[in-house]
Design an enzyme around this catalytic site. Structure first.
Site, PDB file in Angstrom:
ATOM      1  N   HIS A  57       0.821  -1.216   0.000  1.00 32.03           N
ATOM      2  CA  HIS A  57       0.000   0.000   0.000  1.00 32.03           C
ATOM      3  C   HIS A  57       0.858   1.270   0.000  1.00 32.03           C
ATOM      4  O   HIS A  57       2.046   1.248   0.340  1.00 32.03           O
ATOM      5  CB  HIS A  57      -0.923   0.011   1.222  1.00 32.03           C
ATOM      6  CG  HIS A  57      -0.174   0.021   2.528  1.00 32.03           C
ATOM      7  ND1 HIS A  57       0.393   1.165   3.063  1.00 32.03           N
ATOM      8  CD2 HIS A  57       0.121  -0.977   3.398  1.00 32.03           C
ATOM      9  CE1 HIS A  57       0.998   0.876   4.200  1.00 32.03           C
ATOM     10  NE2 HIS A  57       0.852  -0.424   4.426  1.00 32.03           N
ATOM     11  N   GLU A 103      -2.360  -7.244   7.179  1.00 36.22           N
ATOM     12  CA  GLU A 103      -1.061  -7.168   7.833  1.00 36.22           C
ATOM     13  C   GLU A 103      -1.028  -8.063   9.069  1.00 36.22           C
ATOM     14  O   GLU A 103      -2.076  -8.482   9.594  1.00 36.22           O
ATOM     15  CB  GLU A 103      -0.771  -5.710   8.224  1.00 36.22           C
ATOM     16  CG  GLU A 103       0.584  -5.450   8.869  1.00 36.22           C
ATOM     17  CD  GLU A 103       1.771  -5.860   8.002  1.00 36.22           C
ATOM     18  OE1 GLU A 103       1.893  -7.080   7.732  1.00 36.22           O
ATOM     19  OE2 GLU A 103       2.569  -4.994   7.630  1.00 36.22           O
TER      20      GLU A 103
END
Length: 215
Positions: free
Chosen positions: A9, A82
């Site tokens: 990201h 994550e």
């Protein structure tokens, strides 16, 4: 041969503030939005057919920007989230106590089943990101997917494909909006299965992203 692109990201507010994110979230900065646009420009020339993203906000936004450039739909997969950093999420790195820093070091230094309280281990992370990658093998022939995920998650995936332990991800520099590629090959002469073609490419970005210690 299936080619799968892996994108971290864009830069977030907490990246810039050196806060631990994990499965908590903060928005992309203006720089992060620009990075995602630059990935989109690069991705337009790669023949991307599918975009599969972690369902956390920072990856969703990154994927939306890339998808707009590519003209692809997005599928969200929570297995690409994550690492769960438990009780340390949202904390500034420099604010950790000696005990808390010990938890973090256990995790990143490969202690067996090391985890931050209320978080997950690197082995658990490895199992779920590999399962997400394996799902790409079910896509129609000729597909070229792009996965949007996170620094530790992607580092763990690339490390373990190379036959290294999951915690070796700290030896990989996967900056914000870097592009990696893994291929699935079947060969009598070469290693069958997943192989790493490139890792951490940032040649499409105007300038290097932050050299973050935490993702």
């Amino acid at each position: 041969m299936l080619q799968v692109y892996l994108v971290r990201h864009g830069e977030t507010q907490w990246n810039a503030e050196r806060r631990i994110q994990g499965q908590s979230d903060s928005p992309l900065t203006a720089k992060g939005e620009q990075q995602a646009m630059q990935v989109g420009e690069r991705a337009r020339s790669l023949g991307i057919t599918h975009i599969i993203s972690s369902d956390l906000g920072r990856t969703k936004r990154t994927a939306e920007i890339i998808a707009q450039a590519c003209g692809c739909d997005i599928t969200f997969d929570s297995r690409l989230r994550e690492l769960d950093m438990g009780v340390l999420e949202k904390r500034q790195i420099d604010s950790l106590t000696e005990e808390e820093e010990g938890w973090r070091r256990q995790l990143v230094n490969g202690t067996q089943d090391g985890r931050i309280p209320d978080g997950e281990s690197m082995q658990e992370l490895s199992e779920r990101v590999h399962a997400a990658l394996a799902s790409c093998l079910e896509l129609p022939q000729g597909s070229r997917p792009l996965l949007v995920s996170h620094g530790i998650a992607l580092g763990c995936l690339v490390s373990t494909i190379l036959g290294l332990p999951a915690w070796a991800e700290r030896r990989l520099r996967l900056r914000n909006c870097s592009i990696s590629r893994v291929d699935y090959q079947e060969s009598q002469w070469l290693a069958s299965g997943w192989v790493v073609e490139t890792a951490g490419d940032v040649s499409h970005l105007d300038a290097p992203a932050l050299d973050e210690l935490q993702r």
